[in-house]
Write a protein that holds these residues in place. Structure first.
Motif, PDB file in Angstrom:
ATOM      1  N   MET A   1      60.708  -3.297 -92.304  1.00  0.00           N
ATOM      2  CA  MET A   1      60.739  -3.965 -91.014  1.00  0.00           C
ATOM      3  C   MET A   1      59.503  -4.856 -90.907  1.00  0.00           C
ATOM      4  N   GLY A   2      59.723  -6.098 -90.533  1.00  0.00           N
ATOM      5  CA  GLY A   2      58.636  -7.047 -90.375  1.00  0.00           C
ATOM      6  C   GLY A   2      57.790  -6.744 -89.144  1.00  0.00           C
ATOM      7  N   LEU A   3      56.653  -7.381 -89.090  1.00  0.00           N
ATOM      8  CA  LEU A   3      55.725  -7.150 -87.984  1.00  0.00           C
ATOM      9  C   LEU A   3      56.310  -7.595 -86.648  1.00  0.00           C
ATOM     10  N   LYS A   4      57.009  -8.736 -86.655  1.00  0.00           N
ATOM     11  CA  LYS A   4      57.633  -9.214 -85.412  1.00  0.00           C
ATOM     12  C   LYS A   4      58.693  -8.232 -84.928  1.00  0.00           C
ATOM     13  N   LYS A  23      53.158  -1.825 -73.117  1.00  0.00           N
ATOM     14  CA  LYS A  23      54.105  -2.931 -72.896  1.00  0.00           C
ATOM     15  C   LYS A  23      53.358  -4.246 -72.707  1.00  0.00           C
ATOM     16  N   ASP A  24      52.338  -4.235 -71.845  1.00  0.00           N
ATOM     17  CA  ASP A  24      51.578  -5.454 -71.575  1.00  0.00           C
ATOM     18  C   ASP A  24      50.825  -5.937 -72.814  1.00  0.00           C
ATOM     19  N   THR A  25      50.227  -5.009 -73.540  1.00  0.00           N
ATOM     20  CA  THR A  25      49.467  -5.368 -74.735  1.00  0.00           C
ATOM     21  C   THR A  25      50.368  -6.011 -75.785  1.00  0.00           C
ATOM     22  N   ILE A  26      51.511  -5.401 -76.034  1.00  0.00           N
ATOM     23  CA  ILE A  26      52.449  -5.942 -77.022  1.00  0.00           C
ATOM     24  C   ILE A  26      52.994  -7.290 -76.543  1.00  0.00           C
ATOM     25  N   SER A  27      53.244  -7.409 -75.254  1.00  0.00           N
ATOM     26  CA  SER A  27      53.729  -8.683 -74.704  1.00  0.00           C
ATOM     27  C   SER A  27      52.710  -9.798 -74.919  1.00  0.00           C
ATOM     28  N   PHE A  28      51.437  -9.497 -74.657  1.00  0.00           N
ATOM     29  CA  PHE A  28      50.382 -10.496 -74.869  1.00  0.00           C
ATOM     30  C   PHE A  28      50.297 -10.893 -76.343  1.00  0.00           C
ATOM     31  N   ALA A  29      50.409  -9.918 -77.229  1.00  0.00           N
ATOM     32  CA  ALA A  29      50.347 -10.199 -78.665  1.00  0.00           C
ATOM     33  C   ALA A  29      51.531 -11.062 -79.092  1.00  0.00           C
ATOM     34  N   ILE A  52      46.199 -13.489 -86.175  1.00  0.00           N
ATOM     35  CA  ILE A  52      46.398 -13.695 -84.736  1.00  0.00           C
ATOM     36  C   ILE A  52      46.135 -12.379 -83.997  1.00  0.00           C
ATOM     37  N   LEU A  53      46.659 -11.277 -84.533  1.00  0.00           N
ATOM     38  CA  LEU A  53      46.418  -9.968 -83.924  1.00  0.00           C
ATOM     39  C   LEU A  53      44.938  -9.595 -84.014  1.00  0.00           C
ATOM     40  N   ALA A  54      44.306  -9.923 -85.144  1.00  0.00           N
ATOM     41  CA  ALA A  54      42.875  -9.639 -85.307  1.00  0.00           C
ATOM     42  C   ALA A  54      42.061 -10.420 -84.281  1.00  0.00           C
ATOM     43  N   LYS A  55      42.482 -11.647 -84.007  1.00  0.00           N
ATOM     44  CA  LYS A  55      41.792 -12.462 -83.000  1.00  0.00           C
ATOM     45  C   LYS A  55      41.937 -11.834 -81.613  1.00  0.00           C
ATOM     46  N   GLN A  56      43.103 -11.278 -81.325  1.00  0.00           N
ATOM     47  CA  GLN A  56      43.313 -10.601 -80.043  1.00  0.00           C
ATOM     48  C   GLN A  56      42.376  -9.404 -79.908  1.00  0.00           C
ATOM     49  N   ILE A  83      42.834  -2.291 -77.535  1.00  0.00           N
ATOM     50  CA  ILE A  83      42.322  -2.475 -78.894  1.00  0.00           C
ATOM     51  C   ILE A  83      42.971  -1.472 -79.836  1.00  0.00           C
ATOM     52  N   LYS A  84      43.064  -0.229 -79.373  1.00  0.00           N
ATOM     53  CA  LYS A  84      43.670   0.820 -80.203  1.00  0.00           C
ATOM     54  C   LYS A  84      45.138   0.491 -80.514  1.00  0.00           C
ATOM     55  N   ILE A  85      45.856   0.001 -79.531  1.00  0.00           N
ATOM     56  CA  ILE A  85      47.263  -0.363 -79.722  1.00  0.00           C
ATOM     57  C   ILE A  85      47.377  -1.507 -80.729  1.00  0.00           C
ATOM     58  N   LEU A  86      46.573  -2.552 -80.557  1.00  0.00           N
ATOM     59  CA  LEU A  86      46.639  -3.711 -81.448  1.00  0.00           C
ATOM     60  C   LEU A  86      46.223  -3.355 -82.872  1.00  0.00           C
TER      61      LEU A  86
END
Length: 148
Positions: A1-4, A23-29, A52-56, A83-86
């Motif tokens: 499964m891809g990251l997206k 939900k909000d964190t994943i939405s922002f990413a 991109i995720l590392a930048k977040q 941060i933990k979620i990302l």
């Protein structure tokens, strides 16, 4: 499964579980990824999504110090959770000891033994090999220790 796909599946799970922070964190990413794709008219691969995720993560870490100075523990806790979620979507980061070993190895191959004037050369080479695997500040610390 891809990251997206994984982000989308986790977003659906977070919505079903009523986990607002996740939900909000994943939405922002996902929005950051989509914005990059639209701006550059490209379809990103997993390897291209990681920075991109590392930048977040980096943006949130930078904001943490400001929140701590202001005494905003509520925002500090929220950002730590984000941060933990990302970070769960990023490749495992190298330890300081592993980075030090890599710095020594790369410096030896380049013939660099010491001297602050070699900082830029060595940093460029190390970051080129460790991109996405190590935090830039940690790499800078290891390079500085090696050169001094």
């Amino acid at each position: 499964m891809g990251l997206k796909d994984r982000l989308m599946a986790d977003l659906k799970d977070a919505m079903k579980a009523h986990d607002k922070v996740r939900k909000d964190t994943i939405s922002f990413a996902r929005a950051a990824i989509k914005q990059y794709e639209v701006d550059n008219r490209v379809e990103l691969s997993d390897e291209e999504i990681v920075p991109i995720l590392a930048k977040q993560v980096k943006m949130r870490r930078d904001a943490l110090s400001d929140f701590e100075k202001a005494g905003r523990t509520d925002l500090t806790e929220a950002y730590n959770a984000e941060i933990k979620i990302l970070e769960s979507y990023l490749p495992e980061q190298m330890s300081l000891e592993e980075i030090r070993d890599k710095v020594s190895e790369i410096a030896a191959s380049m013939g660099i033994e010491s001297g602050k004037e070699n900082m830029g050369k060595l940093m460029g080479a190390v970051m080129g090999q460790l991109k996405g695997k190590a935090d830039g500040n940690t790499v800078r610390q290891a390079v500085t220790e090696y050169l001094s």
